[in-house]
Design a protein around this motif. Structure first.
Motif, PDB file in Angstrom:
ATOM      1  N   MET A   1     -33.872  31.945   7.580  1.00 56.51           N
ATOM      2  CA  MET A   1     -34.606  30.815   7.027  1.00 56.51           C
ATOM      3  C   MET A   1     -33.753  29.562   7.073  1.00 56.51           C
ATOM      4  O   MET A   1     -32.593  29.568   6.710  1.00 56.51           O
ATOM      5  N   SER A   2     -34.351  28.493   7.517  1.00 55.44           N
ATOM      6  CA  SER A   2     -33.631  27.227   7.540  1.00 55.44           C
ATOM      7  C   SER A   2     -33.440  26.701   6.128  1.00 55.44           C
ATOM      8  O   SER A   2     -34.291  26.862   5.263  1.00 55.44           O
ATOM      9  N   SER A   3     -32.324  26.043   5.922  1.00 53.06           N
ATOM     10  CA  SER A   3     -32.087  25.387   4.635  1.00 53.06           C
ATOM     11  C   SER A   3     -32.871  24.094   4.594  1.00 53.06           C
ATOM     12  O   SER A   3     -33.101  23.461   5.614  1.00 53.06           O
ATOM     13  N   ILE A   4     -33.284  23.696   3.401  1.00 54.07           N
ATOM     14  CA  ILE A   4     -33.930  22.389   3.297  1.00 54.07           C
ATOM     15  C   ILE A   4     -32.888  21.292   3.178  1.00 54.07           C
ATOM     16  O   ILE A   4     -33.181  20.131   3.410  1.00 54.07           O
ATOM     17  N   ILE A   5     -31.652  21.669   2.791  1.00 49.52           N
ATOM     18  CA  ILE A   5     -30.570  20.687   2.776  1.00 49.52           C
ATOM     19  C   ILE A   5     -29.240  21.409   2.967  1.00 49.52           C
ATOM     20  O   ILE A   5     -28.958  22.391   2.304  1.00 49.52           O
ATOM     21  N   THR A   6     -28.471  20.970   3.953  1.00 49.00           N
ATOM     22  CA  THR A   6     -27.130  21.500   4.166  1.00 49.00           C
ATOM     23  C   THR A   6     -26.093  20.387   4.169  1.00 49.00           C
ATOM     24  O   THR A   6     -24.913  20.639   3.970  1.00 49.00           O
ATOM     25  N   ASP A   7     -26.531  19.159   4.410  1.00 54.43           N
ATOM     26  CA  ASP A   7     -25.609  18.025   4.435  1.00 54.43           C
ATOM     27  C   ASP A   7     -25.702  17.296   3.099  1.00 54.43           C
ATOM     28  O   ASP A   7     -26.655  16.558   2.845  1.00 54.43           O
ATOM     29  N   PHE A   8     -24.713  17.524   2.250  1.00 48.72           N
ATOM     30  CA  PHE A   8     -24.724  16.940   0.922  1.00 48.72           C
ATOM     31  C   PHE A   8     -23.910  15.644   0.847  1.00 48.72           C
ATOM     32  O   PHE A   8     -23.755  15.078  -0.227  1.00 48.72           O
ATOM     33  N   SER A   9     -23.412  15.179   2.001  1.00 49.97           N
ATOM     34  CA  SER A   9     -22.497  14.039   1.972  1.00 49.97           C
ATOM     35  C   SER A   9     -23.158  12.782   1.424  1.00 49.97           C
ATOM     36  O   SER A   9     -22.501  11.959   0.771  1.00 49.97           O
ATOM     37  N   GLN A  10     -24.470  12.614   1.672  1.00 48.81           N
ATOM     38  CA  GLN A  10     -25.164  11.407   1.221  1.00 48.81           C
ATOM     39  C   GLN A  10     -25.446  11.421  -0.280  1.00 48.81           C
ATOM     40  O   GLN A  10     -25.439  10.382  -0.938  1.00 48.81           O
ATOM     41  N   VAL A  11     -25.730  12.607  -0.830  1.00 44.74           N
ATOM     42  CA  VAL A  11     -26.114  12.684  -2.240  1.00 44.74           C
ATOM     43  C   VAL A  11     -24.979  13.122  -3.151  1.00 44.74           C
ATOM     44  O   VAL A  11     -25.089  13.008  -4.368  1.00 44.74           O
ATOM     45  N   TYR A  12     -23.884  13.638  -2.574  1.00 48.96           N
ATOM     46  CA  TYR A  12     -22.806  14.177  -3.399  1.00 48.96           C
ATOM     47  C   TYR A  12     -22.266  13.163  -4.416  1.00 48.96           C
ATOM     48  O   TYR A  12     -22.049  13.524  -5.583  1.00 48.96           O
ATOM     49  N   PRO A  13     -22.062  11.895  -4.038  1.00 47.36           N
ATOM     50  CA  PRO A  13     -21.546  10.946  -5.037  1.00 47.36           C
ATOM     51  C   PRO A  13     -22.482  10.757  -6.233  1.00 47.36           C
ATOM     52  O   PRO A  13     -22.024  10.430  -7.329  1.00 47.36           O
ATOM     53  N   TYR A  14     -23.790  10.976  -6.023  1.00 41.17           N
ATOM     54  CA  TYR A  14     -24.736  10.881  -7.138  1.00 41.17           C
ATOM     55  C   TYR A  14     -24.753  12.191  -7.935  1.00 41.17           C
ATOM     56  O   TYR A  14     -24.880  12.181  -9.165  1.00 41.17           O
ATOM     57  N   LEU A  15     -24.601  13.314  -7.237  1.00 42.54           N
ATOM     58  CA  LEU A  15     -24.546  14.597  -7.927  1.00 42.54           C
ATOM     59  C   LEU A  15     -23.340  14.688  -8.853  1.00 42.54           C
ATOM     60  O   LEU A  15     -23.442  15.194  -9.975  1.00 42.54           O
ATOM     61  N   ASP A  16     -22.183  14.192  -8.378  1.00 39.88           N
ATOM     62  CA  ASP A  16     -20.981  14.319  -9.221  1.00 39.88           C
ATOM     63  C   ASP A  16     -20.800  13.139 -10.170  1.00 39.88           C
ATOM     64  O   ASP A  16     -19.835  13.086 -10.937  1.00 39.88           O
ATOM     65  N   GLY A  17     -21.742  12.183 -10.137  1.00 39.14           N
ATOM     66  CA  GLY A  17     -21.719  11.084 -11.094  1.00 39.14           C
ATOM     67  C   GLY A  17     -20.837   9.918 -10.727  1.00 39.14           C
ATOM     68  O   GLY A  17     -20.730   8.961 -11.501  1.00 39.14           O
ATOM     69  N   SER A  18     -20.201   9.949  -9.553  1.00 38.86           N
ATOM     70  CA  SER A  18     -19.348   8.812  -9.180  1.00 38.86           C
ATOM     71  C   SER A  18     -20.169   7.599  -8.743  1.00 38.86           C
ATOM     72  O   SER A  18     -19.660   6.481  -8.710  1.00 38.86           O
ATOM     73  N   LYS A  19     -21.449   7.813  -8.410  1.00 39.97           N
ATOM     74  CA  LYS A  19     -22.373   6.715  -8.133  1.00 39.97           C
ATOM     75  C   LYS A  19     -23.639   6.926  -8.955  1.00 39.97           C
ATOM     76  O   LYS A  19     -23.962   8.055  -9.335  1.00 39.97           O
ATOM     77  N   PHE A  20     -24.356   5.838  -9.205  1.00 41.94           N
ATOM     78  CA  PHE A  20     -25.615   5.914  -9.950  1.00 41.94           C
ATOM     79  C   PHE A  20     -26.665   5.048  -9.271  1.00 41.94           C
ATOM     80  O   PHE A  20     -26.371   3.950  -8.789  1.00 41.94           O
ATOM     81  N   LYS A  21     -27.885   5.562  -9.250  1.00 42.68           N
ATOM     82  CA  LYS A  21     -29.033   4.796  -8.775  1.00 42.68           C
ATOM     83  C   LYS A  21     -30.252   5.326  -9.501  1.00 42.68           C
ATOM     84  O   LYS A  21     -30.447   6.546  -9.597  1.00 42.68           O
ATOM     85  N   ASP A  22     -31.085   4.449 -10.009  1.00 42.72           N
ATOM     86  CA  ASP A  22     -32.202   4.923 -10.832  1.00 42.72           C
ATOM     87  C   ASP A  22     -33.382   5.427 -10.010  1.00 42.72           C
ATOM     88  O   ASP A  22     -34.304   6.029 -10.564  1.00 42.72           O
ATOM     89  N   THR A  23     -33.367   5.236  -8.707  1.00 49.70           N
ATOM     90  CA  THR A  23     -34.466   5.704  -7.864  1.00 49.70           C
ATOM     91  C   THR A  23     -33.928   6.326  -6.576  1.00 49.70           C
ATOM     92  O   THR A  23     -34.377   5.991  -5.474  1.00 49.70           O
ATOM     93  N   ILE A  24     -32.973   7.218  -6.667  1.00 47.15           N
ATOM     94  CA  ILE A  24     -32.459   7.868  -5.476  1.00 47.15           C
ATOM     95  C   ILE A  24     -33.563   8.692  -4.807  1.00 47.15           C
ATOM     96  O   ILE A  24     -34.355   9.345  -5.485  1.00 47.15           O
ATOM     97  N   VAL A  25     -33.640   8.604  -3.502  1.00 47.03           N
ATOM     98  CA  VAL A  25     -34.620   9.361  -2.719  1.00 47.03           C
ATOM     99  C   VAL A  25     -33.864  10.383  -1.885  1.00 47.03           C
ATOM    100  O   VAL A  25     -32.967  10.035  -1.119  1.00 47.03           O
ATOM    101  N   VAL A  26     -34.217  11.659  -2.046  1.00 48.94           N
ATOM    102  CA  VAL A  26     -33.574  12.738  -1.306  1.00 48.94           C
ATOM    103  C   VAL A  26     -34.558  13.249  -0.263  1.00 48.94           C
ATOM    104  O   VAL A  26     -35.673  13.668  -0.604  1.00 48.94           O
ATOM    105  N   GLN A  27     -34.169  13.189   0.991  1.00 51.54           N
ATOM    106  CA  GLN A  27     -35.040  13.652   2.078  1.00 51.54           C
ATOM    107  C   GLN A  27     -34.734  15.105   2.404  1.00 51.54           C
ATOM    108  O   GLN A  27     -33.583  15.473   2.621  1.00 51.54           O
ATOM    109  N   TYR A  28     -35.767  15.932   2.437  1.00 56.15           N
ATOM    110  CA  TYR A  28     -35.608  17.343   2.745  1.00 56.15           C
ATOM    111  C   TYR A  28     -36.229  17.676   4.097  1.00 56.15           C
ATOM    112  O   TYR A  28     -37.144  16.995   4.553  1.00 56.15           O
ATOM    113  N   ARG A  29     -35.730  18.751   4.692  1.00 54.15           N
ATOM    114  CA  ARG A  29     -36.267  19.211   5.957  1.00 54.15           C
ATOM    115  C   ARG A  29     -37.567  19.969   5.723  1.00 54.15           C
ATOM    116  O   ARG A  29     -37.771  20.586   4.687  1.00 54.15           O
TER     117      ARG A  29
END
Length: 245
Positions: A1-29
């Motif tokens: 099964m294909s993953s819906i997300i394997t490249d976390f480089s774009q969202v990682y700074p928001y996941l770990d809290g080092s960046k913030f955005k009130d309307t982050i958009v995450v694109q899935y496969r």
């Protein structure tokens, strides 16, 4: 099964809290098969050394699932190099052991300061938390305590949780109806389960979507294009490594 997300480089700074955005958009496969969760977990665990946390399931469901061959602990035991199951419910451990005939389950609390010998004395490739985290009042604290207690003997964790975007929820919305397990405290999205895991010290490796029951042909075709309608999220993580770039 294909993953819906394997490249976390774009969202990682928001996941770990080092960046913030009130309307982050995450694109899935939307280009891969979405399979039955037990089949996916069996493939992940095949030939591995597995710790199965919350291994028993709800007491009233154990016999039926064993009879239907969709009791997860039994399936993992069959496919793995070895499996140790742990569950906080001692009655469920006794009953599951009696019905299944397996002797690889112990009763215990993985967050307790008293370590469980059956776990701390072995080495595991994977710890599976199958439909556990949504039952826990504080998932971050729960996973953090597990990592502190057993992070030195577990390489990766695999968490499955109910998906907030599942098709059944959308149908319920149209009828002003909520259908939910009475013991659940949370639904998750792929982003929010990754956020919980990172807060607990586990970095995301891969996220998959899965069905809770076997899907027919039409549903499978729909989920290939719209995987976020699937019932389950499968999160694979590792104790936080060097930050990805």
């Amino acid at each position: 099964m294909s993953s819906i997300i394997t490249d976390f480089s774009q969202v990682y700074p928001y996941l770990d809290g080092s960046k913030f955005k009130d309307t982050i958009v995450v694109q899935y496969r939307g280009d891969g098969d979405v399979r039955y969760r037990c089949d996916v977990l069996v493939d992940i665990c095949r030939g591995k050394r597995v710790l199965h946390v919350g291994c028993c399931d709800h007491l009233p469901l154990i016999k039926r699932k064993i009879d239907n061959r969709d009791w997860l602990h039994g399936l993992i035991t069959e496919c793995s190099e070895y499996t140790v199951g742990v569950d906080i419910d001692a009655d469920a451990v006794r009953e599951a052991s009696r019905i299944s005939g397996l002797d690889n389950m112990v009763a215990g609390d993985v967050t307790s300061g008293q370590k469980i010998d059956a776990i701390s004395g072995r080495k595991f490739d994977i710890a599976v938390f199958g439909e556990v985290v949504e039952h826990i009042p504080n998932p971050v604290s729960f996973l953090s305590r597990f990592r502190e207690n057993y992070g030195d003997v577990v390489d990766q964790i695999v968490i499955t949780v109910p998906n907030a975007f599942r098709g059944g929820n959308i149908k319920g919305i149209l009828k002003n109806v909520e259908t939910i397990n009475s013991d659940h405290r949370f639904f998750f999205t792929p982003y929010t389960i990754a956020k919980v895991a990172i807060d607990a010290g586990y970095a995301p490796v891969e996220v998959k979507m899965a069905t809770f029951m076997r899907a027919g042909k039409l549903k499978s075709m729909l989920l290939r294009q719209l995987p976020l309608l699937a019932e389950d999220i499968i999160f694979i993580g590792a104790a936080t490594p060097a930050r990805p770039h």
